[in-house]
Design an enzyme around this catalytic site. Structure first.
Site, PDB file in Angstrom:
ATOM      1  N   GLY A  46     -42.988  33.061  52.625  1.00 33.05           N
ATOM      2  CA  GLY A  46     -43.432  31.854  53.310  1.00 33.05           C
ATOM      3  C   GLY A  46     -43.973  30.850  52.314  1.00 33.05           C
ATOM      4  CD  GLN A  51     -48.454  28.030  49.819  1.00 29.80           C
ATOM      5  OE1 GLN A  51     -47.693  28.230  50.754  1.00 29.80           O
ATOM      6  NE2 GLN A  51     -48.750  28.981  48.942  1.00 29.80           N
ATOM      7  CB  CYS A  95     -51.309  33.376  48.954  1.00 30.16           C
ATOM      8  SG  CYS A  95     -51.086  31.613  49.216  1.00 30.16           S
ATOM      9  CG  LEU A  96     -45.365  32.259  47.006  1.00 30.67           C
ATOM     10  CD1 LEU A  96     -44.197  31.370  47.416  1.00 30.67           C
ATOM     11  CD2 LEU A  96     -44.924  33.293  45.970  1.00 30.67           C
ATOM     12  CG  HIS A 137     -50.520  33.534  54.855  1.00 30.98           C
ATOM     13  ND1 HIS A 137     -51.190  34.438  54.047  1.00 30.98           N
ATOM     14  CD2 HIS A 137     -50.142  32.521  54.036  1.00 30.98           C
ATOM     15  CE1 HIS A 137     -51.212  33.965  52.801  1.00 30.98           C
ATOM     16  NE2 HIS A 137     -50.583  32.808  52.769  1.00 30.98           N
ATOM     17  CD  GLU A 138     -46.805  30.569  54.721  1.00 28.29           C
ATOM     18  OE1 GLU A 138     -47.158  29.502  54.182  1.00 28.29           O
ATOM     19  OE2 GLU A 138     -46.760  31.642  54.101  1.00 28.29           O
ATOM     20  CG  HIS A 141     -51.141  27.905  53.295  1.00 31.69           C
ATOM     21  ND1 HIS A 141     -51.941  27.809  52.178  1.00 31.69           N
ATOM     22  CD2 HIS A 141     -50.430  29.046  53.145  1.00 31.69           C
ATOM     23  CE1 HIS A 141     -51.713  28.870  51.386  1.00 31.69           C
ATOM     24  NE2 HIS A 141     -50.811  29.636  51.957  1.00 31.69           N
TER      25      HIS A 141
HETATM   26 NI    NI Z   1     -50.056  31.465  51.245  1.00 29.58          NI
END
Ligand code: NI
Length: 173
Positions: A46, A51, A95-96, A137-138, A141
């Site tokens: 995701g 991000q 998380c990226l 989670h997304e 963000h």
């Molecule tokens: Ni994340």
């Protein structure tokens, strides 16, 4: 398609609530395509617009982890959770924007999500398993919330300190 660079925590842009997208434009389609390419390249399941420094309510996900299986990319514009199950599930999230750090987070096991698709239509669907965790989670963000915000202050500070060091090392390299 352009690979975008992924912001690393701590970054003020990861803490800001994002703005709704008024309509699907060619720019939004390009943004979504870039984000999917960036997510697959990372690799991750995701990626949310903040991000990559875009403070708009859009994320992409594909929780098919088997490289042999057919990809199932999803692009969600202005997503909203319209229902969450009483049943919870705990998943070790990453998380990226917080590379190499993982921690258990407990969330509703199933959610219903309503979103605007790139086709300009409203969609609504239920998700479970990793898909439900990832969608929540997304969407977090888009509200300036990270998975580490669910951890104890001590754990969160420990991870943040590691990230500050990682960013310092990368800036020097
Ligand atoms: Ni994340």
């Amino acid at each position: 398609m352009t690979l975008r660079s992924i912001l690393l925590h701590p970054d003020p842009r990861l803490k800001k609530p994002c703005e709704p997208i008024a309509r699907i434009t060619p720019e939004i389609e390009t943004l979504a395509a870039d984000m999917l390419a960036t997510m697959y390249d990372a690799p991750g399941v995701g990626l949310a617009a903040p991000q990559i420094g875009v403070l708009s309510r859009l994320f992409v996900m594909d929780c098919v982890k088997d490289p042999e299986a057919e990809p199932q990319p999803l692009v969600m514009v202005n997503p909203e959770i319209t229902w969450g199950s009483e049943g919870l599930s705990t998943y070790e999230e990453g998380c990226l924007s917080i590379p190499d750090q993982y921690a258990d987070v407990t969330r509703p096991a199933e959610v219903r999500v309503k979103w605007l698709g790139l086709d300009g239509k409203t969609h609504e669907r239920e998700f479970d398993g990793l898909w439900a965790t990832c969608a929540q989670h997304e969407i977090d963000h888009l509200d300036g919330r990270l998975f580490i915000d669910y951890l104890s202050p001590m754990k969160r500070q420990m991870i943040t300190r590691k990230m500050v060091k990682l960013k310092r090392d990368r800036a020097r390299a």
